[in-house]
Design a protein around this motif. Structure first.
Motif, short mmCIF file in Angstrom:
data_model
loop_
_atom_site.label_atom_id
_atom_site.label_comp_id
_atom_site.label_asym_id
_atom_site.label_seq_id
_atom_site.Cartn_x
_atom_site.Cartn_y
_atom_site.Cartn_z
N LEU A 111 0.81 -1.21 0.00
CA LEU A 111 0.00 0.00 0.00
C LEU A 111 0.85 1.27 0.00
N PHE A 112 2.05 1.19 0.58
CA PHE A 112 2.88 2.40 0.66
C PHE A 112 4.17 2.22 -0.13
N THR A 113 4.65 3.33 -0.68
CA THR A 113 5.95 3.34 -1.34
C THR A 113 7.03 3.33 -0.27
N PRO A 114 8.30 3.12 -0.66
CA PRO A 114 9.38 3.12 0.35
C PRO A 114 9.45 4.39 1.19
N ARG A 210 -0.75 -4.22 -5.95
CA ARG A 210 0.42 -4.49 -6.80
C ARG A 210 0.74 -3.25 -7.63
N CYS A 211 2.01 -2.83 -7.58
CA CYS A 211 2.43 -1.63 -8.29
C CYS A 211 3.58 -1.95 -9.23
N VAL A 212 3.66 -1.18 -10.32
CA VAL A 212 4.79 -1.24 -11.25
C VAL A 212 5.27 0.18 -11.46
N GLY A 213 6.56 0.42 -11.20
CA GLY A 213 7.10 1.76 -11.37
C GLY A 213 6.44 2.80 -10.49
#
Length: 410
Positions: A111-114, A210-213
């Protein structure tokens, strides 16, 4: 309270703006502090902005006399001052916390980016910025997954569908709006959404984003099934925004604990609206927030003769209008109040018309109306709400059918 008493209100939502306006009418100066860059607005109508029915200007609230834009970072209770992020401070004699609530972000993997931000395409739906971000992203054919089937999720799904999105609504529990509606009414809400093209799934838990880029591409369910998604809307409820109060050492349970005078554990600090917990209850609704603001305005502006103002709780009615111009069912209205499901021994009267998609039901216990739900034609809601709010024994001469069929002035 003397006219030069410094009243500072943190939060420029419905409760804070109402309090500031009422105090101004009563001759008590107030400083309102809001952390959003937008003009104060009616959060209840954000879904109408997302649907394209209203512009942001239409839902703006009457501008309070003195609005300070800034983020409050701390409360110095000893010095009676609030500190802002820009390094400034504002002194108070009475401080009012109307900080509202934050969206609940579910514990989903991915759910969260780095750097602890939501990925591109994933949106909460709580603020005007959330709404404007979604409005910019939605377009005909975009694949949108709404997580949460309560009042907010239903409103968001309907708004996105009206904008031409392909919408899938995922609700973890067995029916939509289960906190407000009984199964029959919930089924009608589902029917309306499906008629607008929304794919509704209940008893379905989302597990992964699920994320891409850095942009969302799909969501995965607990059973392993994946749904392609260009947009994900998080509508999983809200929780009181009580961090400032907690850091300042005020009593906080579910929300900021207040008494009948809306006073916190510090006699110089009050709390109203979504952030406040009164008599064990956090309402999270507009009507109680406005009622609390009105009571507190009387208390803060009044002389000794007005000292009797008290907040004793609100019997709040939930009302939702889903307008669907392209739907064969047309617009869809519902109202729910009190206990919509009967206990053993309760009397229940129901009237349903499957052709018109209308449904009315009331629950009576010990000759008192304890709850009801109406879907479709709401002409009787005024009479029913008054009977429920009064909590008086109902008359003996067959009142239930009369209440359900007579508009009684809604």
């Amino acid at each position: 309270m003397t006219s030069n008493t410094r009243v500072v209100v943190i939060g420029a939502g419905l409760a804070g703006v109402r309090l500031a306006r009422r105090l101004g009418e009563l001759g008590t100066p107030v400083t309102l502090v809001g952390d959003e860059e937008h003009r104060p607005y009616n959060r209840v109508l954000l879904a109408e902005v997302l649907a394209g029915r209203y512009s942001p200007e239409v839902i703006a609230l009457p501008a309070p006399a003195e609005l300070t834009r800034g983020r409050v970072t701390g409360i110095d209770r000893e010095m009676r001052a609030v500190h802002l992020a820009d390094g400034s401070e504002i002194a108070y004699d009475t401080l009012v916390l109307a900080t509202g609530s934050n969206p609940v972000l579910p514990p989903l993997r991915g759910l969260f980016t780095p750097d602890h931000l939501l990925p591109e395409g994933v949106h909460a739906f709580r603020t005007m910025d959330d709404c404007l971000g979604l409005s910019k992203a939605v377009r005909p054919g975009v694949r949108a997954v709404v997580i949460g089937g309560g009042l907010l999720g239903v409103s968001a799904a309907r708004a996105l569908a009206l904008r031409g999105a392909q919408v899938m609504l995922a609700q973890q529990s067995e029916r939509l709006m289960e906190r407000q509606l009984d199964p029959a009414a919930s089924k009608l809400v589902r029917r309306h959404l499906v008629d607008l093209g929304v794919e509704v799934h209940t008893d379905l838990r989302v597990r992964d984003v699920r994320c891409v880029g850095g942009a969302v591409r799909s969501v995965e369910m607990a059973d392993g099934y994946a749904l392609d998604a260009d947009l994900v809307v998080l509508a999983c409820g809200v929780r009181p925004r009580a961090g400032l109060a907690q850091t300042a050492g005020l009593a906080v349970r579910k929300g900021i604990v207040v008494d009948a005078e809306l006073r916190t554990s510090d006699p110089h600090i009050r709390a109203i609206g979504d952030c406040a917990q009164h008599d064990g209850t956090v309402y999270g609704l507009a009507a109680p927030a406005l009622e609390q603001a009105d009571v507190l305005a009387e208390l803060l502006a009044g002389d000794a003769g007005d000292a009797g103002a008290r907040y004793t709780g609100t019997r709040a009615l939930t009302r939702l209008t889903l307008a669907g111009q392209d739907s064969p069912l047309g617009s869809f209205d519902l109202a729910a109040f009190g206990e919509t499901e009967a206990r053993p021994g309760d009397d229940v009267v129901q009237l349903a018309d499957a052709t018109r998609g209308t449904y009315r039901k009331v629950v009576v216990r010990d000759d008192r109306l304890v709850g009801g739900v109406l879907v479709g034609e709401l002409g009787t809601v005024g009479a029913l709400a008054r009977a429920w709010e009064g909590a008086e024994p109902l008359p003996d001469d067959g009142p239930l059918l009369h209440l359900l069929t007579n508009d009684g002035g809604s």
